[in-house]
Design a protein around this motif. Structure first.
Motif, PDB file in Angstrom:
ATOM      1  N   ASN A 149       0.818  -1.212   0.000  1.00 47.78           N
ATOM      2  CA  ASN A 149       0.000   0.000   0.000  1.00 47.78           C
ATOM      3  C   ASN A 149       0.852   1.263   0.000  1.00 47.78           C
ATOM      4  N   PRO A 153      -0.580   3.195  -3.319  1.00 43.71           N
ATOM      5  CA  PRO A 153      -1.627   3.667  -2.400  1.00 43.71           C
ATOM      6  C   PRO A 153      -3.035   3.586  -2.970  1.00 43.71           C
ATOM      7  N   GLU A 156      -6.620  -0.956  -2.408  1.00 44.55           N
ATOM      8  CA  GLU A 156      -7.155  -1.190  -1.068  1.00 44.55           C
ATOM      9  C   GLU A 156      -6.408  -2.336  -0.388  1.00 44.55           C
ATOM     10  N   ILE A 157      -6.301  -2.272   0.947  1.00 39.80           N
ATOM     11  CA  ILE A 157      -5.580  -3.297   1.696  1.00 39.80           C
ATOM     12  C   ILE A 157      -6.201  -4.675   1.476  1.00 39.80           C
ATOM     13  N   THR A 160      -5.087  -6.205  -1.797  1.00 37.82           N
ATOM     14  CA  THR A 160      -3.714  -6.718  -1.745  1.00 37.82           C
ATOM     15  C   THR A 160      -3.662  -8.039  -0.992  1.00 37.82           C
TER      16      THR A 160
END
Length: 524
Positions: A149, A153, A156-157, A160
């Motif tokens: 991230n 950026p 989205e977490i 990932t």
């Protein structure tokens, strides 16, 4: 903080790494046909592969991020977990490894059945599966998502986490432990090179002056042994708690010890453990101290989990960033693939196979592969929840401190005390974990305010007392049942009685202990 960008070269290196992993997965999958191939690499591993794999699986993304973040906040006392690992691995080489290899067990809980009974095996297996997926695998996915991230950026977490989990899960399900350890060797090298490069460039920020480093950090942050009121790691916690956590992790944790179980023989298993212990000693210099230096170089960071990614993004030149980021991805994969493979092994060999003893080798492998994929989804679903916790390293260590003490108690006493019986083992697990649950609730209510490492040490001592009391007031184990699973002095001997000094594992055990002692004294 400067804007984070990746050059074409950086991206090419990362893509090349992924292609390399895929290639290994395809190569190994063609040679993975049975359950033993999938779970224990056909018991064909040499000591070099074992040692590097132990190191790479431990120095995961959670450790890279956690060590730097904790060092940034509180100093190098967090390195006590690292040098203690070397001590514990020597202890394992001396005492436990011969029994693991001789008994031809597939899982560590199976050893408890050999020493005690099936109740302890099943109980411990459930505990290990829970920790492997909810703490280790989920923690690795979350830490990896944080790193990605930083550089991307816009992603989205959770996205990932999904990509990392699916990638690691699929090649682990396909190639099993052999795919895991082969990639671990490359990953260990990348991790060492990348971390050493960051350490060098961070030291360059201080003109390679140790005096300048000392002058730039809070007093005591470059001391490993801290006073009792230290919030990070008091000296008593280092003395009685860190060894407990270390022994569980390196001696009874399936996802780590599985590499040892896959060794060709006792000699390779012992030497592999010693190599793993030796590789833990430089961690202080290449992963912990740079985190302390970052306190001066990047003074405004509020999230400890962002310290390592920030160093990567702002210290490294073009090209090198890609190598280190590939190392981070390697760390992510190394932890995730290891925990997935071990949890799958436990479910298949401790629960499915005993109820279906007539499963063929190919059927066992198929069940193991599907189990790996299911566990991958479970860990991925839980991983985003970890952001509710204050710090990655604390999340992991506190979780272990309440769960592992009864386990450590029955392994230690079961190995060295012939009088310990099966009922004592089972009820120590039940009673110890019941007490741990009570202490955990009291700690959350601020009624118990001990540091979690001290709590771990005290809970282990209480568990040992429970074990001793039940054993002494109950039945004596049959000598026939404990032969071969209780330690005797002759077990210290090497396999070949004519082994010369420079090829004797005991000599190098002493070397590792002496180096560890020098490290602790030097940074006392």
């Amino acid at each position: 903080m400067t804007e984070i960008t990746l050059s074409t070269l950086d991206i090419a290196i990362i893509i090349g790494y992924f292609l390399f992993i895929i290639g290994i997965g395809v190569y190994v999958t063609k040679r993975t046909k049975t359950g033993e191939d999938l779970f224990l690499a056909g018991r064909s591993l040499g000591w070099g592969v074992i040692g590097f794999s132990l190191f790479a699986s431990n120095i995961s993304s959670t450790t890279l991020i956690g060590l730097s973040g904790q060092a940034y906040q509180t100093g190098i006392s967090v390195a006590n977990y690292e040098w203690m690992a070397a001590v514990v691995l020597v202890f394992m080489a001396l005492f436990f490894i011969p029994f693991y290899i001789r008994s031809k067990i597939d899982t560590i809980p199976e050893f408890l059945e050999r020493r005690f009974d099936v109740r302890s095996r099943k109980y411990f297996s459930v505990i290990t599966i829970f920790l492997s997926i909810i703490v280790d695998t989920a923690g690795g996915l979350y830490a990896g998502a944080i790193v990605v991230n930083v550089f991307f950026p816009g992603i989205e977490i959770w996205q990932t986490i999904a990509v990392l989990g699916i990638f690691a899960g699929l090649y682990t399900a396909a190639g099993g432990l052999k795919a895991v350890v082969y990639t671990d060797v490359i990953q260990a090298i990348i991790l060492l090179v990348g971390s050493t490069t960051i350490a060098y460039l961070m030291f360059a920020e201080f003109d390679f002056s140790w005096s300048a480093v000392l002058a730039s950090v809070p007093e005591g942050n470059l001391s490993m042994i801290r006073p009792m009121d230290d919030s990070a790691l008091p000296w008593l916690g280092t003395l009685i708690g860190v060894p407990v956590l270390g022994f569980y992790y390196w001696g009874t944790n399936q996802y780590i010890v599985q590499r040892v179980l896959g060794a060709k023989n006792t000699k390779n298993a012992r030497w592999g453990a010693l190599l793993g212990g030796f590789l833990k000693l430089p961690v202080l210099f290449v992963m912990v101290i740079p985190g302390v230096m970052a306190f001066s170089v990047f003074p405004d960071l509020t999230d400890p989990d962002m310290v390592f990614p920030t160093m990567v993004a702002n210290i490294l030149p073009i090209g090198i960033t890609g190598i280190v980021l590939a190392g981070l991805i390697a760390a992510i994969m190394s932890s995730i693939d290891s925990t997935l493979n071990s949890a799958s092994t436990l479910i298949t060999m401790d629960f499915v196979k005993p109820k279906n003893p007539n499963l063929t080798a190919k059927e066992t492998a198929k069940i193991g592969r599907w189990t790996t994929i299911i566990l991958m989804f479970v860990a991925g679903a839980w991983a985003p929840m970890i952001q509710q916790f204050p710090g990655m390293f604390q999340y992991i260590q506190e979780a272990f401190s309440y769960v592992v003490p009864p386990v450590v108690a029955i392994f230690i006493m079961g190995m060295f005390w012939r009088r310990g019986n099966r009922h004592a083992a089972y009820w120590t697990l039940v009673g110890g974990h019941s007490l741990s649950a009570v202490i955990f609730v009291l700690a959350q209510a601020d009624i118990v305010t001990l540091h979690f490492t001290i709590t771990a040490g005290i809970l282990t001592m209480v568990s040992m007392i429970i074990f001793a009391f039940i054993s002494l007031t109950g039945e004596k184990p049959s000598p026939k049942n404990i032969d071969g699973v209780v330690w005797k002095p002759k077990d210290l001997l090497p396999e070949d009685p004519d082994t010369p000094l420079l090829k004797d594992y005991r000599f190098y055990s002493v070397v590792v202990i002496l180096l560890t002692t020098a490290l602790v004294v030097g940074f006392w």
